[in-house]
Every structure is written in C-alpha cells, then in structure tokens.
Design a protein around this motif. Structure first.
Motif, PDB file in Angstrom:
ATOM      1  N   SER A 102       0.843  -1.185   0.000  1.00  0.00           N
ATOM      2  CA  SER A 102       0.000   0.000   0.000  1.00  0.00           C
ATOM      3  C   SER A 102       0.884   1.243   0.000  1.00  0.00           C
ATOM      4  CB  SER A 102      -0.895  -0.023   1.238  1.00  0.00           C
ATOM      5  OG  SER A 102      -1.727   1.108   1.276  1.00  0.00           O
ATOM      6  N   VAL A 103       0.472   2.276  -0.746  1.00  0.00           N
ATOM      7  CA  VAL A 103       1.389   3.376  -1.041  1.00  0.00           C
ATOM      8  C   VAL A 103       1.789   4.189   0.189  1.00  0.00           C
ATOM      9  CG1 VAL A 103      -0.426   5.026  -1.669  1.00  0.00           C
ATOM     10  CG2 VAL A 103       1.874   5.284  -2.618  1.00  0.00           C
ATOM     11  N   LEU A 104       0.886   4.440   1.130  1.00  0.00           N
ATOM     12  CA  LEU A 104       1.260   5.278   2.271  1.00  0.00           C
ATOM     13  C   LEU A 104       2.268   4.582   3.187  1.00  0.00           C
ATOM     14  CD1 LEU A 104      -2.105   7.097   3.080  1.00  0.00           C
ATOM     15  CD2 LEU A 104      -0.209   7.818   1.611  1.00  0.00           C
ATOM     16  N   ASP A 111      11.314   6.356   4.079  1.00  0.00           N
ATOM     17  CA  ASP A 111      11.742   7.580   4.754  1.00  0.00           C
ATOM     18  C   ASP A 111      12.311   7.196   6.115  1.00  0.00           C
ATOM     19  OD1 ASP A 111      11.292   9.818   6.750  1.00  0.00           O
ATOM     20  OD2 ASP A 111      10.797  10.876   4.904  1.00  0.00           O
ATOM     21  N   LYS A 112      13.591   7.461   6.345  1.00  0.00           N
ATOM     22  CA  LYS A 112      14.232   7.003   7.580  1.00  0.00           C
ATOM     23  C   LYS A 112      13.556   7.568   8.826  1.00  0.00           C
ATOM     24  CE  LYS A 112      18.894   6.107   5.803  1.00  0.00           C
ATOM     25  NZ  LYS A 112      18.637   6.379   4.381  1.00  0.00           N
ATOM     26  N   MET A 113      13.163   8.826   8.784  1.00  0.00           N
ATOM     27  CA  MET A 113      12.549   9.436   9.959  1.00  0.00           C
ATOM     28  C   MET A 113      11.187   8.807  10.254  1.00  0.00           C
ATOM     29  SD  MET A 113      11.727  13.470  10.572  1.00  0.00           S
ATOM     30  CE  MET A 113      10.955  14.046  12.081  1.00  0.00           C
ATOM     31  N   ALA A 114      10.345   8.692   9.227  1.00  0.00           N
ATOM     32  CA  ALA A 114       9.008   8.120   9.417  1.00  0.00           C
ATOM     33  C   ALA A 114       9.096   6.666   9.870  1.00  0.00           C
ATOM     34  CB  ALA A 114       8.203   8.228   8.124  1.00  0.00           C
ATOM     35  N   LYS A 151      23.265  10.820   7.955  1.00  0.00           N
ATOM     36  CA  LYS A 151      22.684  10.122   6.808  1.00  0.00           C
ATOM     37  C   LYS A 151      21.744  11.031   6.036  1.00  0.00           C
ATOM     38  CE  LYS A 151      22.439   5.592   9.141  1.00  0.00           C
ATOM     39  NZ  LYS A 151      21.493   4.519   9.569  1.00  0.00           N
ATOM     40  N   GLN A 152      21.457  10.600   4.798  1.00  0.00           N
ATOM     41  CA  GLN A 152      20.370  11.200   4.037  1.00  0.00           C
ATOM     42  C   GLN A 152      19.049  10.620   4.533  1.00  0.00           C
ATOM     43  OE1 GLN A 152      21.171  11.510  -0.391  1.00  0.00           O
ATOM     44  NE2 GLN A 152      22.675   9.968   0.172  1.00  0.00           N
ATOM     45  N   ASN A 181      19.070  22.862   1.302  1.00  0.00           N
ATOM     46  CA  ASN A 181      17.708  22.616   1.789  1.00  0.00           C
ATOM     47  C   ASN A 181      17.453  21.156   2.156  1.00  0.00           C
ATOM     48  OD1 ASN A 181      16.915  25.387   1.315  1.00  0.00           O
ATOM     49  ND2 ASN A 181      16.862  24.870  -0.865  1.00  0.00           N
ATOM     50  N   LYS A 182      18.460  20.528   2.755  1.00  0.00           N
ATOM     51  CA  LYS A 182      18.317  19.148   3.200  1.00  0.00           C
ATOM     52  C   LYS A 182      18.235  19.101   4.723  1.00  0.00           C
ATOM     53  CE  LYS A 182      18.828  16.979  -0.796  1.00  0.00           C
ATOM     54  NZ  LYS A 182      17.753  16.134  -1.375  1.00  0.00           N
ATOM     55  N   PRO A 183      17.404  18.218   5.277  1.00  0.00           N
ATOM     56  CA  PRO A 183      17.357  18.068   6.731  1.00  0.00           C
ATOM     57  C   PRO A 183      18.599  17.356   7.255  1.00  0.00           C
ATOM     58  CG  PRO A 183      15.928  16.463   5.696  1.00  0.00           C
ATOM     59  CD  PRO A 183      16.431  17.353   4.597  1.00  0.00           C
ATOM     60  N   ILE A 184      18.800  17.453   8.553  1.00  0.00           N
ATOM     61  CA  ILE A 184      19.955  16.854   9.228  1.00  0.00           C
ATOM     62  C   ILE A 184      19.471  15.634  10.005  1.00  0.00           C
ATOM     63  CG2 ILE A 184      21.650  17.229  11.060  1.00  0.00           C
ATOM     64  CD1 ILE A 184      21.547  20.256  10.175  1.00  0.00           C
ATOM     65  N   TYR A 185      20.065  14.482   9.724  1.00  0.00           N
ATOM     66  CA  TYR A 185      19.663  13.216  10.347  1.00  0.00           C
ATOM     67  C   TYR A 185      20.916  12.611  10.977  1.00  0.00           C
ATOM     68  CZ  TYR A 185      17.357   8.602  10.595  1.00  0.00           C
ATOM     69  OH  TYR A 185      16.805   7.410  11.013  1.00  0.00           O
ATOM     70  N   VAL A 186      20.954  12.573  12.301  1.00  0.00           N
ATOM     71  CA  VAL A 186      22.149  12.135  13.033  1.00  0.00           C
ATOM     72  C   VAL A 186      21.787  10.968  13.946  1.00  0.00           C
ATOM     73  CG1 VAL A 186      24.058  12.849  14.517  1.00  0.00           C
ATOM     74  CG2 VAL A 186      22.928  14.541  13.067  1.00  0.00           C
TER      75      VAL A 186
END
Length: 221
Positions: A102-104, A111-114, A151-152, A181-186
């Motif tokens: 399913s797409v959602l 998405d690493k954060m989600a 990471k990205q 304009n990229k977020p920071i993921y540590v």
C-alpha cells in the motif's frame, strides 16, 4: 490473472528489477500489466473514481487489474509531482485494486525518519537519533553521541553516509546540507563487530535473513 507492476515510464530505460518482477509473474501463470504512474488519468466525478492510462499520445485504456505490485514512483523533481504520484497510486487502491505494498506505508518505509518513528512507537530498539533543519541541533547531537553517523533521509546502501566524532567537522557537513535545503539526520554510532543481520519480517514472522560483513564500518554496501 492480470497483475500490474506500478512504476514511472522513465523506468523503461533502466528496467532490470521491473523485468524480474514481470518474469516472476509469468512463471506463476499470470500476465504482467505495465502501469505507469506518470501516464495515469485519474478521473474524479460525483460518486465515481475512474483510472485510465494513456502512454504518450496513445489512446486511453481503462485499468481493470485486480492487483498490482508497487515497485516505485520514480525521481521527484517537485513536491506537487511527488503528491500527484502518491495519490495516483492511492487512487488505484480506492478503486478496489489490491496494491502491494500500500502506497502510504510504502512512502513511510522509504523515509528514515518516518520508519524510525513507527519502530520506536512499536517499542522496538532503535539507535538514538536526532533530526532537524537546525545545524546547531546537529552540532550538539554529535557532541552528545561521541561517534555519530550523518545520513540522508532517503538514502540507501550506505551511500552519502558520514561517520564523524568531532562536532566541528560535522558542522561543515550540516552547513552544506542546510545550504541545499536538506534536513539533518544524526544517529549514535553503534559498535556491531564485523557485520550485522538483516531480517525480513512479514506478519510477525521472519521469512528470510542475511548476514552482511564488510571490512569498513558500512556493512550494507
């Protein structure tokens, strides 16, 4: 039975994994159907939702497959393009097509954060992680973690990941990310020996696993 394989038209120029899926469908006695998410025509009317497909200038054809495999939605060059492709795939589901995955949830898994939020909410162990667009937040996180991985949000196979142990060195990375304009993921770096396990779990049951080993700190390349 006809089974769709959802992907953008651009994948026709690099079709390796899509061809594998189509061949697997044929081996099981079914017929693969090409579904190009960027060539769909989603028609919305009162009480009715219809989906047709027009490839280039070709005539529209109704999509009537009972099920489809969502391979991917392509490269997004604009936020509205991303929204359209997500909701076009969702429209397939709304018309009664069984789409796997399913797409959602598919978007969340990529998405690493989600994905990490869902794992943590399920009380599964995850590395200590900080996500922000404020480079000073990232600076403090590296100081807190000691050794950290930057990471990205949507990277894969270890490409573009940095191992840092100095907040000032990391600050230069964060400055670059903010400027594009990229977020920071540590994440806190976790010692794991010469390798790690990747386990595929479906419905609470492990259906496959592999042990990944590498000479460096990245074991998923």
């Amino acid at each position: 039975m006809e089974i769709g394989v959802v992907r953008p038209y651009e994948v026709e120029y690099n079709p390796g994994d899509v061809a594998d899926l189509e061949n697997a469908i044929r081996r099981r006695g079914h017929t693969p159907v090409k579904i190009y998410v960027d060539m769909l025509e989603v028609r919305i009317d009162r009480g009715r939702l219809r989906i047709r497909q027009s490839v280039g200038r070709g005539p529209p054809a109704e999509l009537s497959v009972p099920g489809a495999v969502l391979r991917h939605l392509g490269i997004f060059r604009d936020f509205e393009q991303f929204l359209y492709r997500v909701w076009a795939a969702k429209a397939l589901e709304e018309t009664g097509v069984y789409v796997m995955n399913s797409v959602l949830p598919w978007v969340a898994a990529g998405d690493k954060m989600a994905a990490l939020m869902k794992l943590a909410k399920a009380n599964l162990p995850v590395p200590p992680t900080v996500v922000s667009e404020n480079m000073f937040v990232g600076y403090r996180a590296v100081g807190e973690f000691g050794r950290a991985v930057v990471k990205q949000m949507r990277g894969a196979m270890g490409y573009g990941a940095f191992l840092v142990d100095n907040p000032d060195v990391a600050f230069h990375i964060f400055s670059m990310l903010v400027n594009i304009n990229k977020p920071i993921y540590v994440q806190k770096f976790l010692e794991k020996g010469p390798g790690d396990y990747r386990v595929v779990v479906v419905g609470g049951r492990a259906i496959g696993a592999e042990y990944r080993r590498a000479e460096g700190w990245k074991t998923n390349v």
